[in-house]
Write a protein that holds these residues in place. Sequence first.
Motif, PDB file in Angstrom:
ATOM      1  N   ALA A  28     -57.635  59.266 -36.225  1.00  0.00           N
ATOM      2  CA  ALA A  28     -56.860  59.714 -37.377  1.00  0.00           C
ATOM      3  C   ALA A  28     -55.475  59.077 -37.404  1.00  0.00           C
ATOM      4  N   VAL A  29     -54.834  58.997 -36.233  1.00  0.00           N
ATOM      5  CA  VAL A  29     -53.504  58.376 -36.166  1.00  0.00           C
ATOM      6  C   VAL A  29     -53.593  56.893 -36.500  1.00  0.00           C
ATOM      7  N   ALA A  30     -54.627  56.209 -36.005  1.00  0.00           N
ATOM      8  CA  ALA A  30     -54.809  54.789 -36.302  1.00  0.00           C
ATOM      9  C   ALA A  30     -54.940  54.561 -37.803  1.00  0.00           C
ATOM     10  N   CYS A  31     -55.739  55.396 -38.459  1.00  0.00           N
ATOM     11  CA  CYS A  31     -55.912  55.280 -39.917  1.00  0.00           C
ATOM     12  C   CYS A  31     -54.608  55.556 -40.652  1.00  0.00           C
ATOM     13  N   ALA A  32     -53.931  56.609 -40.250  1.00  0.00           N
ATOM     14  CA  ALA A  32     -52.673  56.963 -40.909  1.00  0.00           C
ATOM     15  C   ALA A  32     -51.657  55.839 -40.777  1.00  0.00           C
ATOM     16  N   ALA A  33     -51.597  55.231 -39.599  1.00  0.00           N
ATOM     17  CA  ALA A  33     -50.653  54.138 -39.374  1.00  0.00           C
ATOM     18  C   ALA A  33     -50.994  52.936 -40.245  1.00  0.00           C
ATOM     19  N   ALA A  34     -52.286  52.615 -40.358  1.00  0.00           N
ATOM     20  CA  ALA A  34     -52.702  51.479 -41.178  1.00  0.00           C
ATOM     21  C   ALA A  34     -52.415  51.726 -42.656  1.00  0.00           C
ATOM     22  N   LEU A  35     -52.702  52.932 -43.117  1.00  0.00           N
ATOM     23  CA  LEU A  35     -52.460  53.266 -44.519  1.00  0.00           C
ATOM     24  C   LEU A  35     -50.967  53.246 -44.834  1.00  0.00           C
ATOM     25  N   PHE A  36     -50.161  53.792 -43.921  1.00  0.00           N
ATOM     26  CA  PHE A  36     -48.713  53.814 -44.132  1.00  0.00           C
ATOM     27  C   PHE A  36     -48.154  52.390 -44.149  1.00  0.00           C
ATOM     28  N   GLY A  37     -48.602  51.562 -43.224  1.00  0.00           N
ATOM     29  CA  GLY A  37     -48.129  50.189 -43.180  1.00  0.00           C
ATOM     30  C   GLY A  37     -48.549  49.384 -44.383  1.00  0.00           C
ATOM     31  N   ASP A  38     -49.723  49.701 -44.933  1.00  0.00           N
ATOM     32  CA  ASP A  38     -50.221  48.991 -46.108  1.00  0.00           C
ATOM     33  C   ASP A  38     -49.370  49.287 -47.332  1.00  0.00           C
ATOM     34  N   GLU A  39     -48.780  50.461 -47.363  1.00  0.00           N
ATOM     35  CA  GLU A  39     -48.015  50.887 -48.532  1.00  0.00           C
ATOM     36  C   GLU A  39     -46.506  50.720 -48.362  1.00  0.00           C
ATOM     37  N   GLY A  51     -51.014  51.709 -34.832  1.00  0.00           N
ATOM     38  CA  GLY A  51     -52.412  51.784 -35.243  1.00  0.00           C
ATOM     39  C   GLY A  51     -53.341  51.057 -34.300  1.00  0.00           C
ATOM     40  N   HIS A  52     -52.962  49.855 -33.879  1.00  0.00           N
ATOM     41  CA  HIS A  52     -53.813  49.078 -32.971  1.00  0.00           C
ATOM     42  C   HIS A  52     -53.958  49.764 -31.619  1.00  0.00           C
ATOM     43  N   ARG A  53     -52.885  50.357 -31.117  1.00  0.00           N
ATOM     44  CA  ARG A  53     -52.976  51.055 -29.835  1.00  0.00           C
ATOM     45  C   ARG A  53     -53.941  52.230 -29.918  1.00  0.00           C
ATOM     46  N   ARG A  54     -53.777  53.033 -30.963  1.00  0.00           N
ATOM     47  CA  ARG A  54     -54.658  54.194 -31.117  1.00  0.00           C
ATOM     48  C   ARG A  54     -56.092  53.766 -31.438  1.00  0.00           C
ATOM     49  N   ALA A  55     -56.238  52.718 -32.248  1.00  0.00           N
ATOM     50  CA  ALA A  55     -57.580  52.231 -32.593  1.00  0.00           C
ATOM     51  C   ALA A  55     -58.307  51.722 -31.352  1.00  0.00           C
ATOM     52  N   ALA A  56     -57.573  51.057 -30.451  1.00  0.00           N
ATOM     53  CA  ALA A  56     -58.191  50.559 -29.218  1.00  0.00           C
ATOM     54  C   ALA A  56     -58.756  51.700 -28.389  1.00  0.00           C
ATOM     55  N   LEU A  57     -58.010  52.808 -28.337  1.00  0.00           N
ATOM     56  CA  LEU A  57     -58.496  53.976 -27.599  1.00  0.00           C
ATOM     57  C   LEU A  57     -59.722  54.588 -28.273  1.00  0.00           C
ATOM     58  N   ALA A  58     -59.681  54.657 -29.609  1.00  0.00           N
ATOM     59  CA  ALA A  58     -60.811  55.225 -30.344  1.00  0.00           C
ATOM     60  C   ALA A  58     -62.049  54.341 -30.232  1.00  0.00           C
ATOM     61  N   ILE A  59     -61.868  53.024 -30.316  1.00  0.00           N
ATOM     62  CA  ILE A  59     -62.996  52.104 -30.194  1.00  0.00           C
ATOM     63  C   ILE A  59     -63.609  52.183 -28.801  1.00  0.00           C
ATOM     64  N   SER A  60     -62.762  52.305 -27.796  1.00  0.00           N
ATOM     65  CA  SER A  60     -63.267  52.458 -26.428  1.00  0.00           C
ATOM     66  C   SER A  60     -64.142  53.704 -26.309  1.00  0.00           C
TER      67      SER A  60
END
Length: 349
Positions: A28-39, A51-60
Amino acid sequence: MGAALSELNERHTGSVSFGQVHLLKHAAVACAAALFGDENDEYAKASLEIGHRRAALAISSLRSFQISNEQDVATLLILGVAMVTFAMHVSDGQASLISHYTLSLIKPLAHTMYTMHSSLIDYWMCLVCTETSECLLKSEVPSMRVDPCKRTHEVDRYLGLSSSIFAHLYDICEAGNSLKNASMATAANVMERLAFIKVAVEQWHTNPPSNFLDQYTQVEVVSMLSQAKIFRFAALLIIHRLQYPYGEQDREAYVLSRAIIDEFDMVLQIAQRSVPCTTLPYLAACFEIIVSDSRDAAVKKMKDIVTFSRQSRFLFEKTLSSVWEARDHGYHFHWFEIGRYAAIGAPGK
């Protein structure tokens, strides 16, 4: 997508373990970070780093995920869709690979998916749509074939009345992949099979539930009916280009292309928003445009149609311009040969 993720998260995480809640928070944090950065360009770099840090943990966590019960399936679907969402907002995202891996975990339980809560089925279909769109473009075979009989009379959150056509889209992917790898001796058999698929797509129609008109507004009804037409026209257009290369039999292809674009124009005028999950159909329609002014108009309109993320628009334009360039150089190639000429990126949502 963000609102839907939050809603589904709240609905289905009540009985998950602490560890599962923790990994969903990373997603959720990874998505929120990506959406916020996109806007917000000012904070884009910092947001993506988080986002990348949290996404790496989620992907793992996704890679080591094991399904033991139905609640695990719910957690996996939330996690998979969240990671696909993140991937479609970043330049190095691999949305199709994430959807493929998530679906491969679910595949042994495919027969049970249709009995799950409707919101979970919608998320499953979201992953199916993401993977199928990529597979159509690359003439590869998706992980799972949707049972059309179990998706009739259903209204999907993202696909509206169109989820049952994904069985035919799977068949088109399979035929395209066979043609890509076929010898002269086997190509004729594939073409014969493709003719049967074309008949099935021509006969396909929506089957709304009996209370459909009472449950949805006029704008929602128009949007869903147009979405179904767009998918059907796009399926027929791709079949046509599997049968005939660009530069040949262009008249029928142009008619289908124009029909797709007209549906988008109508929805944009009435609903003032794009049609979900239809980036690939618009891309296929734009491949047919050869007049410079019409191409400029199509690219301008793309900003209103491909709305999921800036990265989705970038990949769309990159793929489109490379196919136009190949056509302008006089190359005649079938749909299953697009990969030889196009800078293909994930088509997005």
